[in-house]
Scaffold this motif. Structure first.
Motif, PDB file in Angstrom:
ATOM      1  N   ASP A  32      -4.228  -5.782 -65.803  1.00  0.00           N
ATOM      2  CA  ASP A  32      -4.126  -5.596 -64.663  1.00  0.00           C
ATOM      3  C   ASP A  32      -4.919  -5.642 -63.715  1.00  0.00           C
ATOM      4  O   ASP A  32      -5.191  -5.778 -62.319  1.00  0.00           O
ATOM      5  N   ARG A  33      -6.022  -4.743 -64.588  1.00  0.00           N
ATOM      6  CA  ARG A  33      -6.770  -3.969 -64.065  1.00  0.00           C
ATOM      7  C   ARG A  33      -8.482  -4.688 -63.100  1.00  0.00           C
ATOM      8  O   ARG A  33      -8.560  -4.456 -62.761  1.00  0.00           O
ATOM      9  N   GLU A  34      -8.121  -5.036 -64.470  1.00  0.00           N
ATOM     10  CA  GLU A  34     -10.118  -6.058 -64.480  1.00  0.00           C
ATOM     11  C   GLU A  34      -9.690  -7.615 -64.973  1.00  0.00           C
ATOM     12  O   GLU A  34     -11.291  -7.948 -64.237  1.00  0.00           O
ATOM     13  N   TRP A  35      -8.962  -8.384 -65.025  1.00  0.00           N
ATOM     14  CA  TRP A  35      -8.969  -9.478 -65.316  1.00  0.00           C
ATOM     15  C   TRP A  35      -9.799 -10.574 -64.145  1.00  0.00           C
ATOM     16  O   TRP A  35     -10.192 -10.994 -64.019  1.00  0.00           O
ATOM     17  N   ARG A  36      -9.062 -10.367 -62.979  1.00  0.00           N
ATOM     18  CA  ARG A  36      -9.186 -10.721 -62.034  1.00  0.00           C
ATOM     19  C   ARG A  36     -10.275 -10.984 -60.667  1.00  0.00           C
ATOM     20  O   ARG A  36     -10.827 -11.716 -60.764  1.00  0.00           O
ATOM     21  N   GLN A  37     -10.464  -9.906 -62.161  1.00  0.00           N
ATOM     22  CA  GLN A  37     -12.171  -9.638 -61.179  1.00  0.00           C
ATOM     23  C   GLN A  37     -13.642 -10.454 -62.203  1.00  0.00           C
ATOM     24  O   GLN A  37     -14.437 -10.222 -61.813  1.00  0.00           O
ATOM     25  N   SER A  38     -13.099  -9.834 -63.659  1.00  0.00           N
ATOM     26  CA  SER A  38     -14.273 -10.584 -64.191  1.00  0.00           C
ATOM     27  C   SER A  38     -14.349 -11.553 -64.570  1.00  0.00           C
ATOM     28  O   SER A  38     -14.003 -12.745 -63.431  1.00  0.00           O
ATOM     29  N   SER A  39     -15.866 -11.727 -64.760  1.00  0.00           N
ATOM     30  CA  SER A  39     -16.927 -13.385 -64.995  1.00  0.00           C
ATOM     31  C   SER A  39     -15.718 -13.817 -65.742  1.00  0.00           C
ATOM     32  O   SER A  39     -15.684 -14.038 -66.735  1.00  0.00           O
ATOM     33  N   GLU A  40     -16.090 -15.797 -65.641  1.00  0.00           N
ATOM     34  CA  GLU A  40     -16.386 -16.821 -67.026  1.00  0.00           C
ATOM     35  C   GLU A  40     -16.353 -15.816 -68.161  1.00  0.00           C
ATOM     36  O   GLU A  40     -15.734 -15.921 -69.019  1.00  0.00           O
ATOM     37  N   ALA A  41     -17.666 -15.393 -68.174  1.00  0.00           N
ATOM     38  CA  ALA A  41     -17.806 -15.654 -69.192  1.00  0.00           C
ATOM     39  C   ALA A  41     -16.526 -13.677 -70.307  1.00  0.00           C
ATOM     40  O   ALA A  41     -17.005 -14.928 -70.864  1.00  0.00           O
ATOM     41  N   GLU A  42     -16.982 -12.750 -69.367  1.00  0.00           N
ATOM     42  CA  GLU A  42     -15.564 -11.991 -69.872  1.00  0.00           C
ATOM     43  C   GLU A  42     -14.610 -12.885 -70.080  1.00  0.00           C
ATOM     44  O   GLU A  42     -14.121 -12.398 -71.089  1.00  0.00           O
ATOM     45  N   ARG A  43     -13.946 -13.376 -69.237  1.00  0.00           N
ATOM     46  CA  ARG A  43     -12.685 -14.238 -69.698  1.00  0.00           C
ATOM     47  C   ARG A  43     -12.614 -14.757 -70.947  1.00  0.00           C
ATOM     48  O   ARG A  43     -11.591 -14.242 -71.831  1.00  0.00           O
ATOM     49  N   GLY A  44     -13.914 -15.645 -71.160  1.00  0.00           N
ATOM     50  CA  GLY A  44     -14.256 -15.826 -72.615  1.00  0.00           C
ATOM     51  C   GLY A  44     -14.108 -15.036 -73.641  1.00  0.00           C
ATOM     52  O   GLY A  44     -13.186 -15.035 -74.579  1.00  0.00           O
TER      53      GLY A  44
END
Length: 84
Positions: A32-44
């Motif tokens: 809800d709070r972080e995923w949308r603005q997270s980097s591709e690396a963090e999403r990985g």
């Protein structure tokens, strides 16, 4: 966010449902709070985190154990620090 990101977010919400209320809340809070603005690396890193067994996640999030993977441990700490 584009439509593909929204579809991915819905998929991740489903995959984040662990059947353990505390884990569900922590993972949902991150989405809800972080995923949308997270980097591709963090999403990985988040995807790798979701591949982890529930009992390990529980121990990491409760602070009883530390993940061997430093990137995952950093993300765990970040998720734990999110306000309720």
């Amino acid at each position: 966010m584009n439509e593909a990101d929204e579809v991915e977010l819905r998929r991740l919400r489903w995959k984040s449902r662990r059947g353990m209320r505390e884990l569900d809340q922590l993972l949902g809070r991150y989405l809800d709070r972080e995923w949308r603005q997270s980097s591709e690396a963090e999403r990985g890193v988040f995807l790798r985190l979701l591949e982890t067994e529930d009992d390990k996640l529980w121990h990491w999030f409760m602070g009883h154990e530390v993940a061997d993977d430093a990137e995952i441990q950093t993300l765990v700490e970040r998720i734990r620090a999110l306000p309720p």
